[in-house]
Design a protein around this motif. Structure first.
Motif: not given
Length: 298
Positions: A42-60
């Motif tokens: 709604a704000a016009g941003a793209e979505v990246h699903h992940g959590t602070l515990q999922d370090l690989e998601s953060l790196r990607s």
């Protein structure tokens, strides 16, 4: 720029997302929920699903962008040390994705780490380490320093105890809740302890300026250098029609619980160097005016 923002649906992060998009940037926002994903879209941003515990998601997420703003933090103060240690690992993961590039990484810390003694005005150039402070949040700054030693273009954004605006669910609303529960609005001793503060929109603007300038350093998002805690208590008492009183440090432990030492602290902070280096000037209302206008609406 395409910017990866952690904490993108939070109180501060959501303002940063809007600030970036309004300035023509693209935002990839981290979220762990479908509700958060809808808010980002709604704000016009793209979505990246992940959590602070999922370090690989953060790196990607970091690797896919031209810069990173890290505002996410687990606000469970019963596990504050543990959550600060988690942040250390998160920063290391984000930084690892940016090694060998000049893409900026902005991490978040607190202004209290910029003072070496109680009551000293915190300044940007004071370096926080485990040798200079016992504050658990030093983990974030040590992680940033380690990233910088590896050549990462990392900056530290120190936020004050109160980042205020409508929708605030931080320390000031906590104080309001305590006053309602206890039947009085209290301050410790003379209430001379000073709290720095900044309006959320001013803070969001500074994050953008630091990102765009891409110059590593430590910055203070501070509008009010230090608001006396007695004045905060007086505004609360006036609007709740409750007595305002002084309590001793011993009484404060009962009145405020775990929050007593923090509210009693004298932690003023300056943003002078930040303004000189970025041209940033806060333009929104200060903490007391914001409290008067927006914190007691029925």
């Amino acid at each position: 720029m395409r910017v990866f923002v952690t904490g993108a649906t939070g109180f501060i992060g959501s303002a940063i997302v809007k600030e970036l998009i309004a300035a023509g940037h693209t935002v990839l926002g981290l979220t762990r929920s479908e509700e958060g994903a809808k808010a980002l879209e709604a704000a016009g941003a793209e979505v990246h699903h992940g959590t602070l515990q999922d370090l690989e998601s953060l790196r990607s997420g970091a690797a896919a962008c031209d810069g990173v703003i890290h505002t996410a933090f687990i606000h469970d103060f019963s596990k504050f040390q543990e959550n600060c240690d988690t942040d250390r690992g998160v920063i290391a993961a984000l930084a690892s994705a940016l090694e060998g590039t000049n893409r900026p990484l902005i991490v978040t810390s607190g202004t209290g780490l910029g003072a070496y003694a109680p009551g000293e005005v915190a300044v940007e150039d004071n370096v926080a380490t485990s040798k200079t402070t016992h504050h658990p949040r030093v983990a974030s700054e040590e992680a940033a320093a380690l990233a910088a030693a590896k050549g990462v273009n990392v900056s530290i954004m120190r936020l004050p105890p109160s980042v205020h605006d409508k929708g605030d669910h931080g320390f000031v609303p906590m104080l309001i809740g305590i006053a309602r529960d206890k039947g009085s609005s209290a301050y410790v001793n003379e209430g001379a302890g000073r709290w720095p503060a900044v309006h959320r929109l001013d803070a969001a603007h500074l994050y953008r300026l630091v990102l765009e300038k891409g110059v590593s350093g430590t910055y203070h998002a501070v509008g009010d250098t230090g608001v006396p805690t007695r004045q905060i208590a007086e505004v609360i008492g006036k609007h709740l029609n409750l007595p305002v009183k002084s309590v001793t440090p011993e009484e404060a432990a009962t009145h405020f619980g775990w929050f007593s030492g923090f509210f009693a602290s004298d932690v003023p902070a300056s943003a002078k160097l930040t303004s000189e280096r970025t041209g940033w000037q806060p333009t929104h209302i200060g903490l007391l005016e914001d409290m008067e206008s927006n914190y007691f609406e029925s």
